[in-house]
Design a protein around this motif. Structure first.
Motif, PDB file in Angstrom:
ATOM      1  N   ASN A  98     -12.907  -6.906 -13.866  1.00 47.65           N
ATOM      2  CA  ASN A  98     -13.295  -6.462 -15.200  1.00 47.65           C
ATOM      3  C   ASN A  98     -12.160  -5.682 -15.831  1.00 47.65           C
ATOM      4  N   LYS A  99     -11.873  -5.958 -17.082  1.00 48.70           N
ATOM      5  CA  LYS A  99     -10.780  -5.292 -17.779  1.00 48.70           C
ATOM      6  C   LYS A  99     -10.958  -3.780 -17.765  1.00 48.70           C
ATOM      7  N   VAL A 100      -9.865  -3.081 -17.471  1.00 51.06           N
ATOM      8  CA  VAL A 100      -9.885  -1.623 -17.514  1.00 51.06           C
ATOM      9  C   VAL A 100      -9.974  -1.182 -18.969  1.00 51.06           C
ATOM     10  N   PRO A 101     -10.886  -0.244 -19.317  1.00 51.50           N
ATOM     11  CA  PRO A 101     -11.044   0.163 -20.719  1.00 51.50           C
ATOM     12  C   PRO A 101      -9.761   0.737 -21.291  1.00 51.50           C
ATOM     13  N   SER A 126      -4.195 -13.455 -16.671  1.00 54.30           N
ATOM     14  CA  SER A 126      -3.595 -12.591 -17.680  1.00 54.30           C
ATOM     15  C   SER A 126      -2.830 -11.449 -17.021  1.00 54.30           C
ATOM     16  N   ASP A 127      -2.192 -10.629 -17.874  1.00 54.37           N
ATOM     17  CA  ASP A 127      -1.521  -9.413 -17.410  1.00 54.37           C
ATOM     18  C   ASP A 127      -2.372  -8.173 -17.639  1.00 54.37           C
ATOM     19  N   MET A 128      -3.640  -8.329 -18.003  1.00 62.25           N
ATOM     20  CA  MET A 128      -4.514  -7.191 -18.275  1.00 62.25           C
ATOM     21  C   MET A 128      -5.043  -6.610 -16.970  1.00 62.25           C
ATOM     22  N   PRO A 129      -4.731  -5.344 -16.665  1.00 62.47           N
ATOM     23  CA  PRO A 129      -5.248  -4.731 -15.433  1.00 62.47           C
ATOM     24  C   PRO A 129      -6.770  -4.746 -15.409  1.00 62.47           C
ATOM     25  N   ALA A 130      -7.309  -4.888 -14.200  1.00 60.24           N
ATOM     26  CA  ALA A 130      -8.752  -4.974 -14.036  1.00 60.24           C
ATOM     27  C   ALA A 130      -9.188  -4.163 -12.828  1.00 60.24           C
ATOM     28  N   ALA A 131     -10.475  -3.912 -12.757  1.00 63.58           N
ATOM     29  CA  ALA A 131     -11.083  -3.242 -11.612  1.00 63.58           C
ATOM     30  C   ALA A 131     -12.218  -4.115 -11.094  1.00 63.58           C
ATOM     31  N   VAL A 132     -12.549  -3.944  -9.820  1.00 63.97           N
ATOM     32  CA  VAL A 132     -13.588  -4.751  -9.186  1.00 63.97           C
ATOM     33  C   VAL A 132     -14.583  -3.826  -8.489  1.00 63.97           C
ATOM     34  N   SER A 133     -15.711  -4.398  -8.086  1.00 67.86           N
ATOM     35  CA  SER A 133     -16.773  -3.598  -7.467  1.00 67.86           C
ATOM     36  C   SER A 133     -16.714  -3.589  -5.951  1.00 67.86           C
ATOM     37  N   GLY A 134     -15.718  -4.232  -5.375  1.00 63.48           N
ATOM     38  CA  GLY A 134     -15.595  -4.221  -3.924  1.00 63.48           C
ATOM     39  C   GLY A 134     -14.544  -5.201  -3.460  1.00 63.48           C
ATOM     40  N   PHE A 135     -14.095  -5.008  -2.222  1.00 64.57           N
ATOM     41  CA  PHE A 135     -13.084  -5.885  -1.637  1.00 64.57           C
ATOM     42  C   PHE A 135     -13.299  -5.944  -0.133  1.00 64.57           C
ATOM     43  N   GLY A 136     -13.157  -7.152   0.405  1.00 63.91           N
ATOM     44  CA  GLY A 136     -13.238  -7.334   1.846  1.00 63.91           C
ATOM     45  C   GLY A 136     -12.264  -8.396   2.303  1.00 63.91           C
ATOM     46  N   ALA A 137     -11.900  -8.355   3.586  1.00 66.79           N
ATOM     47  CA  ALA A 137     -10.934  -9.306   4.133  1.00 66.79           C
ATOM     48  C   ALA A 137     -11.288  -9.637   5.576  1.00 66.79           C
ATOM     49  N   VAL A 138     -10.909 -10.863   5.968  1.00 72.11           N
ATOM     50  CA  VAL A 138     -11.033 -11.311   7.346  1.00 72.11           C
ATOM     51  C   VAL A 138      -9.688 -11.111   8.041  1.00 72.11           C
ATOM     52  N   PHE A 139      -9.718 -10.483   9.198  1.00 71.91           N
ATOM     53  CA  PHE A 139      -8.528 -10.220   9.997  1.00 71.91           C
ATOM     54  C   PHE A 139      -8.596 -11.031  11.286  1.00 71.91           C
ATOM     55  N   THR A 140      -7.439 -11.439  11.787  1.00 75.19           N
ATOM     56  CA  THR A 140      -7.418 -12.175  13.042  1.00 75.19           C
ATOM     57  C   THR A 140      -6.468 -11.517  14.037  1.00 75.19           C
ATOM     58  N   ASP A 141      -6.978 -11.336  15.255  1.00 76.74           N
ATOM     59  CA  ASP A 141      -6.258 -10.771  16.396  1.00 76.74           C
ATOM     60  C   ASP A 141      -5.949  -9.291  16.214  1.00 76.74           C
ATOM     61  N   VAL A 142      -6.969  -8.517  15.892  1.00 79.08           N
ATOM     62  CA  VAL A 142      -6.831  -7.055  15.893  1.00 79.08           C
ATOM     63  C   VAL A 142      -7.028  -6.585  17.336  1.00 79.08           C
ATOM     64  N   ASP A 143      -5.964  -6.126  17.961  1.00 78.46           N
ATOM     65  CA  ASP A 143      -6.021  -5.735  19.376  1.00 78.46           C
ATOM     66  C   ASP A 143      -6.324  -4.248  19.573  1.00 78.46           C
ATOM     67  N   LEU A 144      -5.714  -3.390  18.777  1.00 84.10           N
ATOM     68  CA  LEU A 144      -5.778  -1.956  19.015  1.00 84.10           C
ATOM     69  C   LEU A 144      -6.691  -1.270  18.004  1.00 84.10           C
ATOM     70  N   PRO A 145      -7.496  -0.294  18.439  1.00 81.44           N
ATOM     71  CA  PRO A 145      -8.402   0.404  17.517  1.00 81.44           C
ATOM     72  C   PRO A 145      -7.654   1.412  16.647  1.00 81.44           C
ATOM     73  N   ASP A 146      -8.265   1.721  15.489  1.00 81.79           N
ATOM     74  CA  ASP A 146      -7.828   2.813  14.622  1.00 81.79           C
ATOM     75  C   ASP A 146      -6.393   2.665  14.127  1.00 81.79           C
ATOM     76  N   ILE A 147      -5.973   1.420  13.883  1.00 76.23           N
ATOM     77  CA  ILE A 147      -4.650   1.155  13.309  1.00 76.23           C
ATOM     78  C   ILE A 147      -4.777   0.260  12.078  1.00 76.23           C
TER      79      ILE A 147
END
Length: 285
Positions: free
Chosen positions: A256-259, A162-183
């Motif tokens: 979850n739909k934004v109120p 749908s086009d109804m904006p929503a919110a979630v309770s968390g988000f995570g991602a897998v990254f590959t080949d992070v060479d430099l810290p703090d970027i």
């Protein structure tokens, strides 16, 4: 001062949640402060599983609409996902409630396209740079994901399909080949644009990294991901401060739909009334 009882906690939480939804200048939601960070590099499997457990079961897959429990995941590996992926593909075509954007044309790539795709063959984006097939590792084989023309992207959430904006309770991602810290990092925002959390990703050159943040309630509206310091296409050269990073799996709470504004104002009025009533019932000190 006596400790708040359960009813008081519920009332005050309702007040804080309503205020946050109606006034971006007041970031007082207890849930916003109760952020749990999941960070790992190298052998990330156990941390990814712990993050999944924090968001909850089941994985609701492609089911349209919202559910009271569970999470969503994107691993890019289905054969129908094109190399040149539309930004709303994982909301409108595959209904998982996530749409992507950039400031550089909203173009995205998914590696290892199927036979018949105009960009076949490709191995881990080696059609963009022949060195990449030996540069990037996968978490869920065989495909990876990246914005094109930029190293910064955003994700917004919708009620799936749908086009109804929503919110979630968390988000995570897998990254590959992070060479430099703090970027490389993820920034987490609520519906008013308040920054809820900002976390850097641990490096693991030519390996895998994971970063996720979970909250006690679905208050996360937008995430901004910074991938290294150079858009895909250049040679990865951390010795000369050039870090090219791409993505694998996305894992996030059930959208979850934004109120509606009227609902939010009603919650605010109810919360204020309840808190005032409880205050009046307190004995004088």
């Amino acid at each position: 001062m006596s400790k708040l009882n359960l009813l008081q906690k519920l009332m005050l939480t309702g007040v804080a949640s309503a205020i946050t939804a109606t006034s971006g200048s007041l970031l007082v939601t207890p849930s916003a402060l109760a952020a749990t960070v999941f960070r790992d590099s190298g052998n990330i499997g156990d941390t990814v599983d712990a993050f999944r457990a924090a968001l909850g079961d089941p994985n609701n897959g492609n089911a349209p609409g919202s559910f009271s429990v569970g999470r969503r995941e994107i691993n890019w590996d289905a054969g129908i996902v094109p190399f040149d992926m539309p930004p709303d593909f994982f909301n409108k075509t595959v209904t998982r409630g996530a749409e992507f954007s950039t400031d550089a044309g909203n173009e995205f790539g998914v590696s290892n396209p199927s036979v018949g795709d105009p960009d076949f063959p490709d191995n881990k984006f080696d059609s963009l740079n022949p060195t990449y097939s030996g540069e990037f590792m996968t978490f869920s084989d065989p495909r990876l994901f990246t914005p094109l023309g930029t190293n910064v992207m955003e994700t917004n959430f919708f009620v799936p399909g749908s086009d109804m904006p929503a919110a979630v309770s968390g988000f995570g991602a897998v990254f590959t080949d992070v060479d430099l810290p703090d970027i490389t990092k993820i920034e987490y925002f609520d519906i008013q644009g308040n920054l809820l959390a900002s976390e850097f990703v641990d490096p693991d050159p030519q390996g895998l990294s994971f970063l996720g943040v979970s909250f006690d309630a679905p208050i996360l509206f937008n995430v901004k991901i910074t991938l290294g310091n150079t858009p895909i296409g250049s040679n990865d050269d951390p010795g000369n401060n050039v870090d090219v990073v791409v993505l694998d799996d996305f894992i996030y709470g059930e959208p979850n739909k934004v109120p509606e504004p009227a609902t939010t104002l009603g919650l605010l009025a109810l919360g204020v009334f309840g808190a005032d009533l409880l205050r009046k019932r307190q004995p004088n000190r």
